[in-house]
Design an enzyme around this catalytic site. Sequence first.
Site, PDB file in Angstrom:
ATOM      1  N   ASP A 148       0.754  -1.223   0.015  1.00 54.49           N
ATOM      2  CA  ASP A 148       0.086  -0.101  -0.025  1.00 54.49           C
ATOM      3  C   ASP A 148       0.761   1.079   0.025  1.00 54.49           C
ATOM      4  O   ASP A 148       1.988   1.214   0.497  1.00 54.49           O
ATOM      5  CB  ASP A 148      -0.921  -0.161   1.335  1.00 54.49           C
ATOM      6  CG  ASP A 148      -1.665   1.261   1.347  1.00 54.49           C
ATOM      7  OD1 ASP A 148      -2.382   1.579   0.281  1.00 54.49           O
ATOM      8  OD2 ASP A 148      -1.746   1.611   2.355  1.00 54.49           O
TER       9      ASP A 148
ATOM     10  N   ASP B  25       0.049   5.151   1.059  1.00 56.13           N
ATOM     11  CA  ASP B  25      -0.284   5.942   1.971  1.00 56.13           C
ATOM     12  C   ASP B  25      -0.530   5.388   3.395  1.00 56.13           C
ATOM     13  O   ASP B  25      -1.355   4.293   3.486  1.00 56.13           O
ATOM     14  CB  ASP B  25      -1.678   6.865   1.569  1.00 56.13           C
ATOM     15  CG  ASP B  25      -1.530   7.452   0.281  1.00 56.13           C
ATOM     16  OD1 ASP B  25      -0.546   7.489  -0.218  1.00 56.13           O
ATOM     17  OD2 ASP B  25      -2.672   8.036  -0.196  1.00 56.13           O
TER      18      ASP B  25
END
Length: 357
Positions: free
Chosen positions: A8, A10
């Site tokens: 991922d 953020d």
Amino acid sequence: MTPILFIDRDGTLIEEPSDFQIDAYEKLRFVPQVIPALLKLRDAGYQFVIVTNQDGLGSDSYPRASFDGPNELMLQIFESQGITFRDVLIDCSWPQDNAPTRKPGIGLMTAYLQDRSIDWARSGMVGDRITDLQFADNLNIRGFQLRTAQFGGQWDWPGIAHALADAPRTAVVQRDTKETKIRVELDLDRAADAHISTGLPFFDHMLEQIGKHGGFALDIQAEGDLHIDEHHTIEDTGLALGQALREALGDKRGIGRYGFTLPMDETLASAALDFSGRPYFVFEGEFKRERVGDMPTELVPHFFRSLCDASGLNLNLQVRGDNDHHKVEACFKALARALRPALARQGTALPSTKGAL
């Protein structure tokens, strides 16, 4: 095969701001220890793929131009430190769209699911949200939730790198045929007393030498048609042990690869080996007795040949002496002592110019 770490963006690679949008350069801050962790994983053979949900990217509230600049700078900084990403996969939908491409959906994974070069057993997913763990479950890979103030989690980047790059090298092999039932368990990174039961006490004693002098935990339980003869039990034990060694070693990254000359009273045994992936066995030695204990001496080289065939091992074994008991035992001990440096981790590099073993 190559393991992939899906990551991922953020909250995982870079800190997530309170408004959940990194749409300005001043918002770009890296998560602690992410760069050294990724370097360690890179050296362990991992490739990296970013998979990120960016709510409404390209809309008036989140223009693409606001995203592209900080994202490109992030990638440039990683690249300057030796970290590159195989792919950057972005879903731009809103949560209410329930798009199959939005995590935890795996709609963006079609090409990867068709790629047979990926080592899915070693692959993983790192993210800061439960949806990232669900994404990992949908891919049937290991998931790590990074510890954050916003969403909890229990992992940090050094721990993730350790769990993946320094994973225990273990294997469990169950080999069942009409003649034998054999179970082999081993852990190359743990020293422990060997537990061996094949129905052949002398053979048990020889196998114990492999675990003891090889410096790893070894458990072998075998049931065979000993009422006929010892051949199937000894041969299949060699095959099962060889298969377990191959599985536990994985891609062999970081091993010593090569490895011993061992004296035992008047006997001298020499074992030169290479985990090359190309099985080959050469034996030089003679036995005067038909049996040592309950083990036919003709099956001694046969055991080692079976071990080489199943493990992908190149082994040259030589023995000379007067006492056949000493010679057989010296062969097993020499193999074990050669295994110890060959199996030892000595970094993260692959000991081959070909890039594969």
